[in-house]
Design an enzyme around this catalytic site. Structure first.
Site, PDB file in Angstrom:
ATOM      1  N   HIS A  37       0.851  -1.185   0.000  1.00 29.63           N
ATOM      2  CA  HIS A  37       0.000   0.000   0.000  1.00 29.63           C
ATOM      3  C   HIS A  37       0.888   1.237   0.000  1.00 29.63           C
ATOM      4  O   HIS A  37       2.090   1.137   0.229  1.00 29.63           O
ATOM      5  CB  HIS A  37      -0.913   0.011   1.240  1.00 29.63           C
ATOM      6  CG  HIS A  37      -0.145   0.181   2.505  1.00 29.63           C
ATOM      7  ND1 HIS A  37       0.471  -0.880   3.142  1.00 29.63           N
ATOM      8  CD2 HIS A  37       0.165   1.292   3.231  1.00 29.63           C
ATOM      9  CE1 HIS A  37       1.113  -0.423   4.210  1.00 29.63           C
ATOM     10  NE2 HIS A  37       0.940   0.891   4.284  1.00 29.63           N
ATOM     11  N   HIS A 120       5.751   6.117  -1.140  1.00 28.29           N
ATOM     12  CA  HIS A 120       6.466   4.879  -1.454  1.00 28.29           C
ATOM     13  C   HIS A 120       5.607   3.676  -1.107  1.00 28.29           C
ATOM     14  O   HIS A 120       4.605   3.798  -0.396  1.00 28.29           O
ATOM     15  CB  HIS A 120       7.778   4.810  -0.664  1.00 28.29           C
ATOM     16  CG  HIS A 120       7.539   4.668   0.801  1.00 28.29           C
ATOM     17  ND1 HIS A 120       7.238   5.742   1.607  1.00 28.29           N
ATOM     18  CD2 HIS A 120       7.528   3.567   1.597  1.00 28.29           C
ATOM     19  CE1 HIS A 120       7.058   5.306   2.854  1.00 28.29           C
ATOM     20  NE2 HIS A 120       7.217   3.996   2.871  1.00 28.29           N
TER      21      HIS A 120
END
Length: 181
Positions: A37, A120
């Site tokens: 995620h 990220h």
């Protein structure tokens, strides 16, 4: 007390592409692809009375869908890297979504997020990996060839207390409206 954070789910095709680079790095603890995620805003441990207020405030967000690019691999941790990550290319729409969430969370009394936002996807956690092993891994893995992916919603995740890496549960989903920004 649930531990909450907002984030963007990663599409199955992107998860598959990222999972292909797993392995080959001593002492890495690879994250299961189903737990990939992009964290937008860490909220933290919230009591049962505050959780519905968080969910209601997030429902006020009215933004368009957008696309994101995976820019390449990198690490987190300047002196001693502690994670292998897939960096997300800069995106105005992503930054604006994250900034609005931050503003809304502060409005209901949560402290400001002190960490700089660096979008990220965490792929592995590192403990005791040598800088040489990390550099070799990044060099041998080479550039990523991952398709741009659409972001059509963001979610409110809950996480069990753990060392990190999941499992994560989607508590609420908030659609973004059609069209790209």
């Amino acid at each position: 007390m649930p531990r909450l954070f907002t984030g963007i789910e990663i599409p199955a095709a992107t998860k598959e592409d990222l999972a292909r680079i797993k392995g080959g790095l001593p002492s890495a603890r690879w994250i299961d692809p189903e737990n990939y995620h992009l964290t937008l805003r860490f909220i933290g441990d919230i009591d049962g009375r505050m959780a519905p207020e968080v969910a209601e405030m997030l429902a006020r967000i009215d933004r368009r869908s957008f696309s994101l690019d995976v820019e390449g691999l990198g690490t987190f941790g300047s002196r001693r890297p502690h994670a292998i990550i897939a960096r997300i290319a800069p995106s105005r729409a992503l930054s604006e979504l994250r900034t609005e969430q931050e503003r809304l969370m502060q409005r209901i009394g949560l402290p400001p997020e002190t960490r700089r936002f660096s979008p990220h996807i965490t792929l592995a956690r590192l403990k005791g990996a040598s800088e040489r092993d990390i550099a070799d891994y990044l060099t041998l893995t080479g550039p990523l060839a991952i398709q741009q992916f659409a972001v059509e919603r963001f979610v409110l995740f809950s996480a069990k207390e753990s060392v990190g890496g999941g499992p994560y549960v989607v508590e609420e989903a908030y659609p973004l409206f059609a069209g790209t920004a």
